[in-house]
Design a protein around this motif. Structure first.
Motif, PDB file in Angstrom:
ATOM      1  N   VAL A 117     -25.443 -20.702  67.122  1.00  0.00           N
ATOM      2  CA  VAL A 117     -24.044 -20.690  67.553  1.00  0.00           C
ATOM      3  C   VAL A 117     -23.286 -19.777  66.608  1.00  0.00           C
ATOM      4  CG1 VAL A 117     -24.144 -22.993  68.539  1.00  0.00           C
ATOM      5  CG2 VAL A 117     -23.543 -22.722  66.137  1.00  0.00           C
ATOM      6  N   ASP A 118     -22.079 -19.404  66.998  1.00  0.00           N
ATOM      7  CA  ASP A 118     -21.268 -18.554  66.128  1.00  0.00           C
ATOM      8  C   ASP A 118     -21.024 -19.267  64.804  1.00  0.00           C
ATOM      9  OD1 ASP A 118     -21.077 -16.554  67.976  1.00  0.00           O
ATOM     10  OD2 ASP A 118     -19.195 -17.266  68.830  1.00  0.00           O
ATOM     11  N   PHE A 119     -21.197 -18.547  63.720  1.00  0.00           N
ATOM     12  CA  PHE A 119     -20.880 -19.098  62.422  1.00  0.00           C
ATOM     13  C   PHE A 119     -20.181 -18.028  61.602  1.00  0.00           C
ATOM     14  CE2 PHE A 119     -24.634 -16.701  61.583  1.00  0.00           C
ATOM     15  CZ  PHE A 119     -24.590 -16.346  60.250  1.00  0.00           C
ATOM     16  N   ASN A 120     -19.428 -18.481  60.616  1.00  0.00           N
ATOM     17  CA  ASN A 120     -18.757 -17.526  59.749  1.00  0.00           C
ATOM     18  C   ASN A 120     -19.688 -17.171  58.609  1.00  0.00           C
ATOM     19  OD1 ASN A 120     -17.074 -16.453  57.517  1.00  0.00           O
ATOM     20  ND2 ASN A 120     -15.454 -16.780  59.029  1.00  0.00           N
ATOM     21  N   LYS A 121     -20.125 -15.927  58.575  1.00  0.00           N
ATOM     22  CA  LYS A 121     -21.141 -15.533  57.598  1.00  0.00           C
ATOM     23  C   LYS A 121     -20.615 -15.499  56.181  1.00  0.00           C
ATOM     24  CE  LYS A 121     -20.412 -10.615  58.651  1.00  0.00           C
ATOM     25  NZ  LYS A 121     -21.071  -9.391  59.180  1.00  0.00           N
ATOM     26  N   TYR A 122     -19.299 -15.633  55.986  1.00  0.00           N
ATOM     27  CA  TYR A 122     -18.762 -15.632  54.634  1.00  0.00           C
ATOM     28  C   TYR A 122     -18.521 -17.044  54.107  1.00  0.00           C
ATOM     29  CZ  TYR A 122     -18.243 -10.787  55.888  1.00  0.00           C
ATOM     30  OH  TYR A 122     -18.510  -9.511  56.329  1.00  0.00           O
ATOM     31  N   LEU A 123     -18.625 -18.044  54.965  1.00  0.00           N
ATOM     32  CA  LEU A 123     -18.461 -19.433  54.524  1.00  0.00           C
ATOM     33  C   LEU A 123     -19.819 -20.091  54.383  1.00  0.00           C
ATOM     34  CD1 LEU A 123     -15.339 -20.526  56.593  1.00  0.00           C
ATOM     35  CD2 LEU A 123     -15.441 -19.471  54.334  1.00  0.00           C
ATOM     36  N   VAL A 124     -20.749 -19.377  53.777  1.00  0.00           N
ATOM     37  CA  VAL A 124     -22.096 -19.886  53.514  1.00  0.00           C
ATOM     38  C   VAL A 124     -22.475 -19.490  52.091  1.00  0.00           C
ATOM     39  CG1 VAL A 124     -22.828 -19.765  55.930  1.00  0.00           C
ATOM     40  CG2 VAL A 124     -23.149 -17.785  54.442  1.00  0.00           C
ATOM     41  N   SER A 125     -23.532 -20.112  51.598  1.00  0.00           N
ATOM     42  CA  SER A 125     -23.997 -19.811  50.247  1.00  0.00           C
ATOM     43  C   SER A 125     -24.859 -18.557  50.236  1.00  0.00           C
ATOM     44  CB  SER A 125     -24.797 -20.992  49.690  1.00  0.00           C
ATOM     45  OG  SER A 125     -23.979 -22.132  49.560  1.00  0.00           O
ATOM     46  N   TYR A 126     -24.756 -17.809  49.170  1.00  0.00           N
ATOM     47  CA  TYR A 126     -25.542 -16.595  48.967  1.00  0.00           C
ATOM     48  C   TYR A 126     -26.385 -16.756  47.710  1.00  0.00           C
ATOM     49  CZ  TYR A 126     -22.912 -13.903  52.463  1.00  0.00           C
ATOM     50  OH  TYR A 126     -22.367 -13.436  53.632  1.00  0.00           O
ATOM     51  N   THR A 127     -27.463 -15.997  47.650  1.00  0.00           N
ATOM     52  CA  THR A 127     -28.297 -15.984  46.462  1.00  0.00           C
ATOM     53  C   THR A 127     -28.732 -14.558  46.173  1.00  0.00           C
ATOM     54  OG1 THR A 127     -30.203 -17.044  45.394  1.00  0.00           O
ATOM     55  CG2 THR A 127     -30.495 -16.323  47.670  1.00  0.00           C
ATOM     56  N   GLU A 128     -29.165 -14.306  44.956  1.00  0.00           N
ATOM     57  CA  GLU A 128     -29.490 -12.939  44.564  1.00  0.00           C
ATOM     58  C   GLU A 128     -30.726 -12.424  45.292  1.00  0.00           C
ATOM     59  OE1 GLU A 128     -30.835 -10.402  40.612  1.00  0.00           O
ATOM     60  OE2 GLU A 128     -29.742 -12.292  40.340  1.00  0.00           O
ATOM     61  N   ALA A 129     -30.583 -11.261  45.924  1.00  0.00           N
ATOM     62  CA  ALA A 129     -31.699 -10.617  46.606  1.00  0.00           C
ATOM     63  C   ALA A 129     -32.257  -9.463  45.797  1.00  0.00           C
ATOM     64  CB  ALA A 129     -31.255 -10.110  47.975  1.00  0.00           C
ATOM     65  N   GLY A 130     -31.527  -9.021  44.786  1.00  0.00           N
ATOM     66  CA  GLY A 130     -31.948  -7.905  43.957  1.00  0.00           C
ATOM     67  C   GLY A 130     -30.794  -7.470  43.092  1.00  0.00           C
ATOM     68  N   SER A 131     -31.048  -6.544  42.191  1.00  0.00           N
ATOM     69  CA  SER A 131     -29.987  -6.055  41.319  1.00  0.00           C
ATOM     70  C   SER A 131     -30.281  -4.632  40.890  1.00  0.00           C
ATOM     71  CB  SER A 131     -29.838  -6.956  40.088  1.00  0.00           C
ATOM     72  OG  SER A 131     -30.994  -6.873  39.271  1.00  0.00           O
ATOM     73  N   PHE A 132     -29.215  -3.937  40.496  1.00  0.00           N
ATOM     74  CA  PHE A 132     -29.317  -2.577  39.987  1.00  0.00           C
ATOM     75  C   PHE A 132     -28.760  -2.576  38.558  1.00  0.00           C
ATOM     76  CE2 PHE A 132     -28.260  -1.843  44.634  1.00  0.00           C
ATOM     77  CZ  PHE A 132     -29.590  -1.759  45.024  1.00  0.00           C
ATOM     78  N   PRO A 133     -29.621  -2.476  37.553  1.00  0.00           N
ATOM     79  CA  PRO A 133     -29.149  -2.505  36.164  1.00  0.00           C
ATOM     80  C   PRO A 133     -28.454  -1.207  35.781  1.00  0.00           C
ATOM     81  CG  PRO A 133     -31.516  -2.133  36.228  1.00  0.00           C
ATOM     82  CD  PRO A 133     -31.084  -2.406  37.645  1.00  0.00           C
ATOM     83  N   GLY A 134     -27.453  -1.321  34.901  1.00  0.00           N
ATOM     84  CA  GLY A 134     -26.753  -0.129  34.441  1.00  0.00           C
ATOM     85  C   GLY A 134     -27.548   0.667  33.437  1.00  0.00           C
ATOM     86  N   THR A 135     -28.489   0.002  32.772  1.00  0.00           N
ATOM     87  CA  THR A 135     -29.311   0.670  31.771  1.00  0.00           C
ATOM     88  C   THR A 135     -30.780   0.415  32.060  1.00  0.00           C
ATOM     89  OG1 THR A 135     -27.580   0.339  30.119  1.00  0.00           O
ATOM     90  CG2 THR A 135     -29.762   0.916  29.305  1.00  0.00           C
ATOM     91  N   THR A 136     -31.575   1.473  32.072  1.00  0.00           N
ATOM     92  CA  THR A 136     -33.020   1.370  32.246  1.00  0.00           C
ATOM     93  C   THR A 136     -33.718   1.894  30.993  1.00  0.00           C
ATOM     94  OG1 THR A 136     -33.294   3.583  33.199  1.00  0.00           O
ATOM     95  CG2 THR A 136     -32.682   1.800  34.704  1.00  0.00           C
ATOM     96  N   GLU A 137     -35.033   1.829  30.975  1.00  0.00           N
ATOM     97  CA  GLU A 137     -35.785   2.340  29.836  1.00  0.00           C
ATOM     98  C   GLU A 137     -35.601   3.840  29.672  1.00  0.00           C
ATOM     99  OE1 GLU A 137     -39.820   1.245  30.271  1.00  0.00           O
ATOM    100  OE2 GLU A 137     -39.477  -0.915  30.046  1.00  0.00           O
ATOM    101  N   LEU A 138     -35.299   4.522  30.763  1.00  0.00           N
ATOM    102  CA  LEU A 138     -35.221   5.976  30.723  1.00  0.00           C
ATOM    103  C   LEU A 138     -33.806   6.523  30.674  1.00  0.00           C
ATOM    104  CD1 LEU A 138     -37.947   6.765  33.431  1.00  0.00           C
ATOM    105  CD2 LEU A 138     -38.236   6.700  30.944  1.00  0.00           C
ATOM    106  N   ASP A 139     -32.819   5.708  31.094  1.00  0.00           N
ATOM    107  CA  ASP A 139     -31.496   6.308  31.270  1.00  0.00           C
ATOM    108  C   ASP A 139     -30.417   5.237  31.260  1.00  0.00           C
ATOM    109  OD1 ASP A 139     -29.599   8.246  31.752  1.00  0.00           O
ATOM    110  OD2 ASP A 139     -29.860   8.206  33.925  1.00  0.00           O
ATOM    111  N   THR A 140     -29.186   5.675  30.958  1.00  0.00           N
ATOM    112  CA  THR A 140     -28.006   4.837  31.147  1.00  0.00           C
ATOM    113  C   THR A 140     -27.327   5.299  32.429  1.00  0.00           C
ATOM    114  OG1 THR A 140     -27.693   4.472  28.787  1.00  0.00           O
ATOM    115  CG2 THR A 140     -25.786   4.138  30.211  1.00  0.00           C
ATOM    116  N   VAL A 141     -27.331   4.437  33.427  1.00  0.00           N
ATOM    117  CA  VAL A 141     -26.788   4.795  34.734  1.00  0.00           C
ATOM    118  C   VAL A 141     -25.276   4.612  34.754  1.00  0.00           C
ATOM    119  CG1 VAL A 141     -26.955   4.403  37.216  1.00  0.00           C
ATOM    120  CG2 VAL A 141     -28.960   4.031  35.770  1.00  0.00           C
ATOM    121  N   PHE A 142     -24.801   3.459  34.288  1.00  0.00           N
ATOM    122  CA  PHE A 142     -23.363   3.180  34.191  1.00  0.00           C
ATOM    123  C   PHE A 142     -23.172   2.117  33.121  1.00  0.00           C
ATOM    124  CE2 PHE A 142     -25.114   0.830  37.867  1.00  0.00           C
ATOM    125  CZ  PHE A 142     -24.962  -0.473  37.422  1.00  0.00           C
ATOM    126  N   VAL A 143     -21.937   2.010  32.642  1.00  0.00           N
ATOM    127  CA  VAL A 143     -21.637   1.018  31.612  1.00  0.00           C
ATOM    128  C   VAL A 143     -20.421   0.208  32.057  1.00  0.00           C
ATOM    129  CG1 VAL A 143     -21.074   0.609  29.191  1.00  0.00           C
ATOM    130  CG2 VAL A 143     -22.538   2.541  29.823  1.00  0.00           C
TER     131      VAL A 143
END
Length: 677
Positions: A117-143
Motif C-alpha cells: 500500500v502507499d507509504f511515506n518513504k521518509y517516515l521509516v527507519s534507515y540504516t547505513e548502506a555505505g559511506s564515502f570517507p574524506g580521507t583514504t590511504e592515498l589521498d585527502t578527498v575532503f575535510v
C-alpha cells in the motif's frame, strides 16, 4: 497485427486454441515450438508484447514441459501489464525447480509491489548502506563535509568546510569535479542551494558572503558584506530559495534571517522578538515549502514558520524537541533535519516528528541529511569526516531489481543490452557507471563491455497527451487549448508529440512534430464528446504508442476530473499502473478545474511517479516538459562483443548481467537469437 486496445486475441488463444493444440500435440512438434519461441523472443524485443504472449503460448502447447518458455511467457505478461498471469507462469517454472533464487527473488519483488500500500518513504527507519570517507590511504578527498545537494543524474555536491571546496561526487563516491570558488577561494563554506535557473548558491561562514556558481560549478559572483545593516552578514550559515527566486539566509552572528532578491540585492531581514515569537537565539537550518518559510533555532531546539514577508505564523515543533539542529531540507510537505547524532523527519502539516536514524554513542555530528534520486538519504558527518548513504532496511535485504529489457543483436556479434535497474520499491536507480555492471554469456565474461548511454541523461522526451472528451471537459475549451499549446511549445520542437482523445473509443488525433500543435484547436478533434469516456482504453492506447518511443516518455491526461461509471471497465487501476510502470511510462495530469482529483486519477498519478498540475497555476505549464525530463529513469544501454556460436541464427544464446552498488547487487538472466543466416 498487434492489438491496440486489449487482450481479446490473447485470451481467445489461451482459453480455446491452446488446449485444442495441446490435445493433438506430440513430442515431434518440438521443432514447431522452438520456432514459435524464437519468433516470440524477437516480438518481445520489438515491444510487441501481445504477439509475444500468443507465440509463447503456442510454443508451450507443443512443448508444455519447457520451463524456459514458461519464464518467457511470464516476462511477456509482465510487460503487457498482466502481473497476475506473469506470477502464475513464473511460479509454475519455480515449482519445477527452474530459475533458483534469482527467479524466486523476482517473484517476491513483484508480489510485494502488488500487495504494498502507499507509504511515506521518509517516515521509516534507515540504516547505513555505505559511506564515502574524506580521507583514504592515498589521498585527502575532503575535510569536514557540511552540506549536500543531490543532482538528478545521481551525482551530488558536497560543501567541505575545512578544505574550502565544493566537490561533485558520483554514485560510487568518485570526485568528478571540484572547485575552490572565487579567485581568493571559499572562506569556510557551509550550505548550498539551487536556484530555478540551475545555478548554485554557497554560503561562506567566515567570508560573510554568498557566492553564486553555474550549474556546472563555475564561479559567477559573490554578494553580501560584513555588518549589521540590511544585506550584511555575520556568519551566514544555511540558505533557501522561494518560488520567486528570493534568497533567505540564516545570519547566525546577527541572530536573524536576511533576504536578497534573485540578483543578490538586499531586500529585508527578520527574526527579532515580535509578539508571540520569542526571537532567534541561534538561527540554524531553513527551508521553504509552498511559500512558507521554516527555520530552526539551534539553542531553543524549535522550528518556527513565517510567511515570505517575514511575518511570524506559528511554532511548528516546540522548544527542546531538537538537541542541536543544523541543516534542514524540504521534500514534499516534509522537513529532513540533521540533529547532532540523529536524522529526523517533520511533517509540516501536523508537526509530527519521526526519527529516521540515530548514530549511537560513537563520536559523530550530522550536519546535513537530504534525500537523493535513488531513494536514499545522504548524510554528512563533520566529526568522522564521512558521507553516509542511508537506505531503508527492506532495500538492503532484497538488493537491486535488475531487468534486461531488450537485446539488440542485429549486428551480431556486436550486442546492445537495454537494462533497467530499480530498488524493491520500484524507484529507479540513476547515476550508475560502467564499473557497476558485469556482463557474461554462459557465465563467461564478454569482450569489449561498454556503458554506451543512460536514459537519465537524455534531453529529449516523447509526450502523449490524452484529452478527456467528457462534456464537462469539452466545455472548458480555452483551458484545454492552453494546456496543449503550452506543452507543445515547451517541447521546443524536440521529440514526438501525440494527441489522443479519450471518448467512448480512443482516437489518435495527431502524431508528429510538437510545433504543429502550437495552434491547437479543440474543435478539430475527430472523436465526439461522450458521456462514457473510457479512460482505461485511452491510457492503454497511449502506452502502446510509447513502447518504442524515446526512452524518456510520458502520458499527460488533460481533464476536468470527470470519471464515468464505465471509465475502468476493461482494465483495472492496478493493471494500468502495472503496464505503465513496467515499461517506464509516468502518468501525469493537467487538471483544468481547481479542485481535488477523483481518487482513481489521484491513484494513477501517485503510483506511476507522475505529477498533477493546475492549468492556470501562477508559474504556468512551461516547466511540465522539463519536469518530465527530470523524472528519474533507471534504464541503461550497454554494448559488448559476443563469443557464442549462433547455429545460423537458430540457437538460443544466454546472457547474464550483474549490477553492483555499494553493498547491494542485483542480477538478471535472459537470452536472444542472432539474425538467421
Amino acid at each position: 497485427m498487434k492489438s491496440k486496445f486489449g487482450f481479446a486475441a490473447i485470451l481467445f488463444v489461451s482459453l480455446y486454441i491452446s488446449p485444442l493444440i495441446a490435445q493433438v500435440a506430440h513430442p515431434a512438434n518440438e521443432g514447431f515450438a522452438a520456432e514459435d519461441f524464437r519468433r516470440g523472443v524477437q516480438s518481445f524485443y520489438r515491444g510487441a508484447f501481445n504477439d509475444a504472449v500468443i507465440l509463447f503460448e503456442k510454443a508451450l502447447s507443443n512443448n508444455p514441459e519447457n520451463n524456459l518458455y514458461l519464464d518467457w511467457l511470464g516476462k511477456a505478461y509482465y510487460h503487457a501489464g498482466m502481473e497476475g498471469a506473469a506470477l502464475e507462469n513464473w511460479q509454475a517454472a519455480a515449482d519445477n525447480n527452474y530459475g533458483g533464487l534469482l527467479l524466486q527473488n523476482k517473484i517476491d519483488i513483484v508480489q510485494n509491489r502488488r500487495l504494498s500500500v502507499d507509504f511515506n518513504k521518509y517516515l521509516v527507519s534507515y540504516t547505513e548502506a555505505g559511506s564515502f570517507p574524506g580521507t583514504t590511504e592515498l589521498d585527502t578527498v575532503f575535510v569536514q563535509p557540511m552540506a549536500i545537494l543531490p543532482n538528478n543524474d545521481g551525482t551530488f555536491w558536497v560543501v567541505a568546510y575545512s578544505s574550502n571546496e565544493l566537490l561533485r561526487l558520483d554514485i560510487n563516491g568518485t570526485v568528478v569535479f571540484r572547485t575552490g570558488g572565487p579567485l581568493q577561494g571559499f572562506d569556510r563554506p557551509m550550505d548550498i542551494a539551487r536556484c530555478a535557473d540551475g545555478s548554485l548558491l554557497v554560503t561562506e561562514y567566515a567570508g560573510n558572503r554568498i557566492s553564486q556558481l553555474s550549474s556546472e560549478g563555475r564561479y559567477i559572483k559573490s554578494f553580501g558584506t560584513t555588518g549589521v545593516g540590511n544585506g550584511q552578514l555575520v556568519g551566514p550559515q544555511y540558505i533557501a530559495v522561494d518560488s520567486y527566486g528570493n534568497i533567505f539566509v540564516t545570519d547566525f552572528g546577527n541572530a536573524r534571517i536576511v533576504v536578497f532578491d534573485s540578483q543578490g540585492n538586499p531586500l529585508f531581514f527578520f527574526g527579532k522578538k515580535d509578539g508571540d515569537f520569542p526571537g532567534f537565539s541561534a538561527p540554524a537550518g531553513i527551508a521553504i515549502i509552498e511559500d512558507v518559510v521554516y527555520a530552526a533555532d539551534a539553542i531553543s531546539g524549535a522550528i518556527y514558520s513565517f510567511d515570505l514577508a517575514g511575518n511570524y505564523e506559528d511554532v511548528i515543533v516546540p522548544p527542546k524537541t531538537f538537541t542541536r539542529p543544523e541543516a534542514m531540507k524540504a521534500i514534499g510537505q516534509y522537513l529532513i533535519i540533521a540533529d547532532n547524532k540523529r536524522i529526523v523527519t517533520v511533517d509540516t502539516a501536523t508537526g509530527a516528528v519521526f526519527e529516521n536514524v540515530k548514530t549511537g554513542n560513537a563520536p559523530s555530528r550530522i550536519m546535513c541529511a537530504t534525500p537523493d534520486q535513488n531513494g536514499n538519504i545522504l548524510a554528512s558527518d563533520f566529526v568522522t569526516n564521512e558521507i553516509y548513504v542511508m537506505s531503508r532496511m527492506t532495500e538492503l535485504v532484497g538488493g537491486l531489481f535488475v531487468q534486461i529489457e531488450r537485446v539488440i543483436a542485429d549486428n551480431f556479434p556486436n550486442i546492445i543490452l537495454e537494462v533497467r535497474v530499480e530498488n524493491r520499491s520500484r524507484e529507479p536507480v540513476v547515476g550508475l557507471k560502467a564499473n557497476n555492471f558485469f556482463i557474461t554469456e554462459n557465465k563467461a565474461a564478454v569482450e569489449n563491455q561498454r556503458l554506451t548511454g543512460a536514459a537519465s541523461e537524455n534531453t529529449v522526451c516523447d509526450i502523449t497527451l490524452v484529452i478527456d472528451r467528457s462534456p464537462d471537459t469539452s466545455a472548458l475549451k480555452e483551458a484545454v487549448e492552453t494546456a496543449v499549446r503550452d506543452i507543445s511549445s515547451s517541447m521546443n520542437g524536440r521529440g514526438t508529440l501525440r494527441i489522443i482523445s479519450a471518448g467512448a473509443v480512443p482516437t489518435l488525433e495527431y502524431q508528429g512534430a510538437p510545433t504543429e500543435a502550437d495552434n491547437f484547436d479543440l474543435r478539430r478533434l475527430k472523436n465526439p464528446v461522450s458521456d462514457n469516456c473510457r479512460i482505461d482504453l485511452g491510457i492503454r492506447f497511449a502506452a502502446n504508442e510509447l513502447i518504442n518511443a524515446e526512452k524518456k516518455r510520458a502520458i499527460i491526461y488533460i481533464t476536468s476530473g470527470t470519471v464515468s461509471d464505465g471509465a475502468f471497465s476493461d482494465y483495472s487501476l492496478s493493471d494500468l499502473t502495472a503496464y505503465t510502470n513496467n515499461n517506464g511510462i509516468p502518468f501525469s495530469i493537467i487538471n483544468i478545474k481547481q479542485q481535488a482529483l477523483p481518487e482513481e486519477l489521484d491513484y494513477l498519478t501517485r503510483r506511476t511517479n507522475g505529477i498533477e498540475y493546475y492549468v492556470y497555476r501562477p508559474q504556468g505549464l512551461k516547466s511540465v516538459v522539463s519536469d518530465m525530463l527530470e523524472l528519474p529513469n533507471g534504464l541503461y544501454q550497454l554494448s559488448y562483443t559476443s563469443h557464442l556460436s549462433t547455429d545460423f541464427g537458430t540457437k538460443y544464446l544466454p546472457v547474464e548481467i550483474e549490477t553492483y552498488l555499494l553493498n547491494r547487487s542485483g542480477r538478471d538472466e535472459t537470452g536472444y537469437f542472432a539474425p538467421l543466416e
